[in-house]
Design an enzyme around this catalytic site. Structure first.
Site, mmCIF file in Angstrom:
data_model
loop_
_atom_site.group_PDB
_atom_site.id
_atom_site.type_symbol
_atom_site.label_atom_id
_atom_site.label_comp_id
_atom_site.label_asym_id
_atom_site.label_seq_id
_atom_site.Cartn_x
_atom_site.Cartn_y
_atom_site.Cartn_z
ATOM 1 N N SER A 76 0.853 -1.181 0.000
ATOM 2 C CA SER A 76 0.000 0.000 0.000
ATOM 3 C C SER A 76 0.888 1.231 0.000
ATOM 4 C CB SER A 76 -0.888 0.010 1.251
ATOM 5 O OG SER A 76 -1.556 1.248 1.400
ATOM 6 N N TYR A 109 -2.392 -0.465 10.368
ATOM 7 C CA TYR A 109 -2.383 -0.812 8.938
ATOM 8 C C TYR A 109 -1.048 -0.435 8.305
ATOM 9 C CZ TYR A 109 -3.880 -1.042 4.062
ATOM 10 O OH TYR A 109 -3.982 -1.356 2.729
#
Length: 202
Positions: free
Chosen positions: A51, A64
């Site tokens: 990501s 995350y």
């Protein structure tokens, strides 16, 4: 992916472990399942989905970001380990795309009850949700993965997403850390507070 929203102070070890178990250890399990066959045939490409948040810490999604930073480090190490066997390992770093991710976001119980970070988190979350729902559908990521699989010698990482997010990933490499942090805080509408360290408690 597991995607939790909370300030670091409102995070428990269990919150972090849930995210790491899916995003990091899930990736590890998949790699270990396919590597024996790839080594035997001396070919293959593993594409790990990271990501943009694996390049920069994003406020109120520390677990995350931590999991994606870990995927990045694991992939870089694995890439060198299996190169002698003819196996490629690649990172794809998606930015914001319009998916069901937004609706499935989890906010931890401590974060919901927080009197310290709640207003800051709501402002940041509104920016994130707008970016996600205003993004493209995820087909470009699938097309990028297909191109990588057809490439004989792929790069270690590929960014997929809006131009602004690709630029941000580049700026992280060249700007002083303090400048880049200030840009992120402005973007996500975080009050920098006073220089004397005054509390943000309301």
């Amino acid at each position: 992916d597991v995607y939790k929203r909370q300030a670091i102070e409102d995070s428990t070890a269990a919150d972090f472990l849930a995210v790491l178990d899916t995003n990091l250890l899930g990736t590890l399990r998949c790699c270990r399942a396919v590597l024996p066959q790839m080594r035997r045939q001396r070919s293959g490409t593993i594409v790990n989905i990271s990501s943009i948040a694996g390049r920069m810490g994003i406020p109120f999604q520390g677990s995350y970001s931590a999991s994606k930073y870990a995927v990045e480090g694991m992939t870089e190490a694995l890439r060198m380990e299996v190169r002698p066997f003819g196996v490629n390992v690649v990172l794809v770093e998606p930015g914001d795309f319009k998916t069901e991710f937004t609706g499935r976001r989890q906010i931890t119980s401590l974060a919901k009850d927080s009197e310290v970070y709640a207003s800051q988190m709501r402002r940041s979350l509104s920016v994130m949700e707008k970016d996600e729902q205003g993004g493209a559908t995820p087909e470009p990521v699938a097309r990028l993965v297909a191109r990588i699989l057809e490439t004989a010698s792929p790069r270690v990482r590929y960014v997929a997403g809006p131009v602004s997010e690709k630029v941000a990933a580049g700026l992280k490499r060249v700007l002083p850390s303090r400048w880049f942090e200030r840009i992120l805080m402005m973007y996500y509408r975080i009050d920098r507070g006073s220089q004397s360290g005054q509390s943000l408690d309301r």
